[in-house]
Design an enzyme around this catalytic site. Structure first.
Site, short mmCIF file in Angstrom:
data_model
loop_
_atom_site.label_atom_id
_atom_site.label_comp_id
_atom_site.label_asym_id
_atom_site.label_seq_id
_atom_site.Cartn_x
_atom_site.Cartn_y
_atom_site.Cartn_z
N LYS A 302 31.68 8.00 83.62
CA LYS A 302 31.81 6.61 84.06
C LYS A 302 33.20 6.03 83.83
O LYS A 302 33.70 5.26 84.64
CB LYS A 302 30.77 5.74 83.35
N LEU A 595 39.02 0.04 84.82
CA LEU A 595 39.42 1.26 85.53
C LEU A 595 38.35 1.59 86.57
O LEU A 595 37.56 2.52 86.41
CB LEU A 595 39.59 2.42 84.55
N PRO A 596 38.28 0.83 87.67
CA PRO A 596 37.25 1.12 88.68
C PRO A 596 37.50 2.45 89.39
O PRO A 596 38.64 2.82 89.66
CB PRO A 596 37.38 -0.06 89.66
N HIS A 597 36.40 3.17 89.67
CA HIS A 597 36.49 4.44 90.38
C HIS A 597 35.09 4.80 90.87
O HIS A 597 34.09 4.21 90.45
CB HIS A 597 37.02 5.55 89.47
N ALA A 598 35.03 5.79 91.75
CA ALA A 598 33.75 6.32 92.23
C ALA A 598 33.90 7.83 92.36
O ALA A 598 34.89 8.40 91.89
CB ALA A 598 33.36 5.66 93.56
#
Length: 680
Positions: A302, A595-598
Site C-alpha cells: 500500500k 504517496l498516492p499510487h495504484a
C-alpha cells in the site's frame, strides 16, 4: 608467520587459477609493492610447510605447483602460524581472562600472543575502553593478576558479543584454538557433535556459523561455571519450559550429567535465538509472527507499491528468520551480519525502505530490531522482488555450501541459478552435509574454503558484477570442453565461420565462443541500473503551491501533469482515488506527506514520480499524519524499477532542509537541483 592480508591473497590464488598480480591489486586495492610483499610472505609459509613457492609466469600469472586441496586441508586444520591483528588480540585477551579468572600476569599474555609487553599493555587499555559499554573493566592486582570486573551476567553478554563477532571472521578457528586447551577443545567438539545430531532429529535448521555460536558460547559459559540471569525471561511470549527447544536442551545436558535448570534455560535461549524451525501451525507463536509479516507485506504494497504473488512461500521464508530475530531481541543476544556493508552497497535502496517500514510499524516486539537483522531481511526481500526462471536444460549438477543463514543462501542460489542455467542446483547444504550429496554432484560452489575432490568455486555471498564476470570466466574455462561438446550452436557457428573465413586456431575460437554463449545470463552483468529519483521526475512533473479543496482534488491535480507527460492514463488516476476510498488513507506515509499510487496494470505507461506542494494543506483522514501538504504521485511499471528512487525519497523525507526547500522554492528546478545534489 602469515597475516590476515597474506592469508586473503593466498585464498584468492587458491580459488582463481592463473590470477595475475594486477588482478589481485584490483580486487584488494593494494599497491604492487604490497601484493609482492604478501606473496613473499605466502611463499615463506609454503616452503616452511614443504610446498613449492608460487611461480610467476608470463603475463604476471601466479601458479600454484602443488595440489590445491592439500594446501586447503592444511589451512582448515589450522596448520598456520597466523599473525593476529589488534582487534583479534583484544578478543583473545578477553576470552583468556574469561576462561582463566585468576593469576593472569602480563607475562602470560605476552607469551600467549607472542608480542611485546608494550603491545599487550596498549591492547589492554583499548579492550578496557570497549568493555565499559558492558559496564565491565579489567583490573590488576598482585594477588589475583588481571581479572574481569563486573556482574557475571554482564560478563556473559560481553562474551557472547565477542563470540558472535569472531565467528563472522574466516580466521575464527585460529582465535578460538589459541585460548582453548586440549580438554576444553574436546568438550567443544563433543558438544557440537551431539548438538548437531539432536538438532537434526528435532528438525531444527541451523547454519554452520550459528552452530559455532551456540557451542562456543555454551562451552565457555560452562567452563567459567558462572550463574547468570537471562533478561525478559518472565516477559517471553511463552514459557521457556513449554517449548521443544527446552526439552531438547534438557535431553542434551542430562546426557552429560548436567541438571541445573539455569544451564538448561541458557542453552534453550541460545537455540531459540540462533536456529530456525518451522513454526507450529495455528499456534500462538505463528499468529504473532504472521501478524508481523502481514503488516510488513501490507505496508510494502500500500505504501511503496511493492506487491508479492507467492505469499505462502514468502510467509514460510520470513517466519524462519523473524522467529529467531524476535527471540534475540527478547534475550538481548547479538547478531553480527558480516555481509552488512556488501548488502547496503548492492541493495541499499531496499534496505532503506525496509528500515523505514519497520520504524513505522507499531509493533513493540520488533521496535528494537538491529541493523544487522534488517540487512538479513533485506536480502530476503531482494529474493522476493527478483524474478527467477527455471530451466530443464541442465548439463551439470551442483551444490551450494553456505555457512551463513537462510537469507544469504537463498539469495546466492538465485544469483547462481541465473548465472548458470546449465547447472541443476540441489538444495543448499552446510559444510558438514556436503559428504551426503557428494556422489550426486559435479561441481561445488562455496562461500568458504572446504576440502572436496569435486571442482570447487569460492564465491562472494553478495556478488557484484566483477565477481560474477570472474566466476563466469573461471567456470567456463573449467567446463569449456563439456559445454562445447553439448552445444549445437557453437558447432553450427563454426560451420558458418569456416565457410567464409580461414580459421587459424579452431580450438581457441571454439573456446572463446563457448565462453560467450554458455553464459546467456551475461545480460545480468549489463542490465540497466534502476533509475535514480532525478531520472524519473522532471520540471514538468513538479508543481508548486497548487490549490486543492480536498484530498481527491489533491491527487487529481498531482496526477494530471503525469498524464499530460505520457506517464499514466485517466484509469490510473481513478484507480488511485478509488483505492484510497476503499482502503483508507494508507498513502499518507509520514507527517504531511502522501504517496498516492495504484497497480501497474491500472494504467501505468512509464515509471515516474510527480512532486506537488499544496498552497494550503488538506485532510486525507489519517489519524497521525494529517493534514497533507506534499503529494508525491508514483507510477511504476513493475515491482522493482522504482525502488532506488523510492529509497532516495524516503531519505529526503527525513531531511528537514528538503521540507524547507519545498516551502520556499519558486521554481521546480530548485527542487530538482537539490535532489541531484543529494545524489552526488
Amino acid at each position: 608467520m602469515i597475516g590476515k592480508r597474506s592469508l586473503y591473497i593466498l585464498k584468492l590464488i587458491l580459488n582463481n587459477p592463473d590470477i595475475t598480480t594486477h588482478e589481485i591489486q584490483q580486487k584488494t586495492n593494494l599497491s604492487k609493492r604490497q601484493v609482492n610483499y604478501s606473496i613473499d610472505n605466502i611463499n615463506q609459509w609454503l616452503t616452511d610447510n614443504h610446498y613449492n613457492a608460487i611461480e610467476k609466469i608470463s603475463g604476471g600469472k601466479l601458479i600454484l605447483l602443488d595440489n590445491v586441496q592439500d594446501i586447503i586441508s592444511d589451512l582448515l586444520k589450522g596448520n598456520i602460524d597466523y599473525v593476529f591483528d589488534e582487534e583479534e588480540r583484544q578478543k583473545i585477551i578477553f576470552f583468556y581472562l574469561y576462561l582463566h579468572n585468576q593469576n593472569i600476569s602480563l607475562f602470560h599474555l605476552v607469551d600467549l600472543l607472542e608480542v611485546s609487553r608494550g603491545t599487550v599493555t596498549d591492547d589492554l587499555k583499548k579492550l578496557n575502553k570497549k568493555l565499559s559499554s558492558f559496564k565491565l573493566s579489567i583490573k590488576y592486582s598482585r594477588e589475583n593478576g588481571y581479572q574481569l570486573i563486573g556482574e557475571e551476567t554482564d560478563i556473559f553478554y560481553a562474551m557472547i558479543n565477542f563470540i558472535v563477532e569472531v565467528i563472522s571472521y574466516e580466521e575464527a578457528l585460529y582465535i578460538i584454538q589459541l585460548v582453548l586447551d586440549k580438554q576444553a577443545s574436546h568438550l567443544f567438539y563433543d558438544f557440537r557433535k551431539q548438538l548437531n545430531q539432536e538438532l537434526s532429529k528435532d528438525q531444527l535448521i541451523i547454519s554452520d556459523n550459528n552452530i559455532h555460536i551456540i557451542t562456543y558460547t555454551f562451552v565457555f559459559y560452562l567452563l567459567r561455571k558462572s550463574m547468570i540471569s537471562l533478561p525478559n525471561k518472565e516477559k517471553f511470549w511463552f514459557k521457556l519450559n513449554e517449548n521443544s527447544e527446552f526439552k531438547l536442551s534438557k535431553k542434551i545436558l542430562q546426557a552429560k550429567n548436567i541438571f541445573d535448570l539455569n544451564d538448561v534455560e541458557v542453552l534453550t535461549a541460545l537455540i531459540l535465538s540462533y536456529s530456525t524451525k518451522t513454526v507450529i501451525k495455528d499456534s500462538k507463536e505463528q499468529a504473532m509472527i504472521d501478524q508481523i509479516i502481514a503488516s510488513v507485506l501490507e505496508r510494502l504494497n500500500k505504501t511503496y507499491a511493492i506487491a508479492f504473488k507467492d505469499r505462502e512461500r514468502i510467509f514460510g521464508q520470513l517466519r524462519m528468520h523473524i522467529r529467531p530475530a524476535i527471540n534475540r531481541m527478547y534475550f538481548n543476544f547479538p547478531m553480527v551480519n558480516p555481509l552488512k556493508d556488501q548488502i547496503l552497497t548492492k541493495y541499499g535502496h531496499i534496505y532503506t525502505i525496509i528500515e523505514d517500514l519497520f520504524q513505522q510499524l507499531n509493533i513493540d516486539v520488533i521496535k528494537s530490531i538491529s541493523e544487522d537483522d534488517l540487512a538479513y531481511l533485506t536480502i530476503h526481500f531482494a529474493t522476493f522482488i527478483k524474478d527467477t526462471k527455471d530451466t530443464d536444460n541442465y548439463k551439470l549438477t551442483g551444490v551450494i555450501v553456505c555457512p551463513s543463514g537462510i537469507g544469504v543462501s537463498v539469495l546466492l542460489r538465485n544469483e547462481l541459478t541465473k548465472l548458470f542455467p546449465q547447472v541443476n542446483f540441489l538444495k543448499n547444504v552446510s559444510v558438514g552435509q556436503l559428504n551426503e550429496v557428494i556422489k550426486e554432484i559435479d561441481v561445488v560452489f562455496s562461500t568458504v574454503l572446504i576440502e572436496t575432490d569435486k571442482p570447487l568455486f569460492i564465491v562472494n555471498p553478495v556478488m557484484n558484477n566483477i565477481d560474477k564476470a570472474n566466476l563466469l570466466k573461471h567456470f567456463n574455462k573449467r567446463f569449456a570442453n563439456m559445454m562445447m561438446k553439448e552445444t549445437i550452436n557453437i558447432n553450427s557457428l563454426m560451420m558458418i565461420i569456416e565457410k567464409y573465413s580461414d580459421v587459424k586456431d579452431k580450438k581457441g575460437l571454439m573456446r572463446e565462443l563457448s565462453y560467450l554463449l554458455s553464459a546467456p545470463t551475461n545480460q545480468i552483468l549489463i542490465r540497466k541500473e534502476q533509475p535514480m529519483l532525478s531520472e524519473i521526475t522532471n520540471n514538468k512533473l513538479i508543481q508548486l503551491k497548487v490549490e486543492a479543496k480536498d484530498w481527491k482534488e489533491a491527487i487529481q491535480k498531482s496526477a494530471e501533469v503525469m498524464k499530460e507527460e505520457g506517464k499514466i492514463t485517466d484509469d490510473y488516476i481513478r484507480a488511485m482515488i478509488n483505492n484510497t476510498e476503499s482502503n483508507g488513507p494508507y498513502i499518507v506515509i509520514t507527517k504531511h506527506v502522501a504517496l498516492p499510487h495504484a497497480r501497474p496494470e491500472d494504467g501505468v505507461i512509464e515509471t515516474a514520480i510527480g512532486i506537488t506542494t499544496l498552497k494550503e494543506p488538506v485532510v486525507f483522514g489519517h489519524e497521525l499524519h494529517d493534514p497533507v501538504k506534499y503529494v508525491f504521485c508514483l507510477s511504476t511499471v513493475d515491482n522493482n524499477s522504482h525502488l532506488k528512487a523510492l529509497a532516495e525519497l524516503v531519505d529526503l523525507l527525513d531531511d528537514v532542509h528538503f521540507y524547507e526547500l519545498l516551502e520556499k522554492a519558486e521554481e521546480p528546478q530548485e527542487i530538482l537541483n537539490y535532489i541531484k545534489g543529494k545524489e552526488g
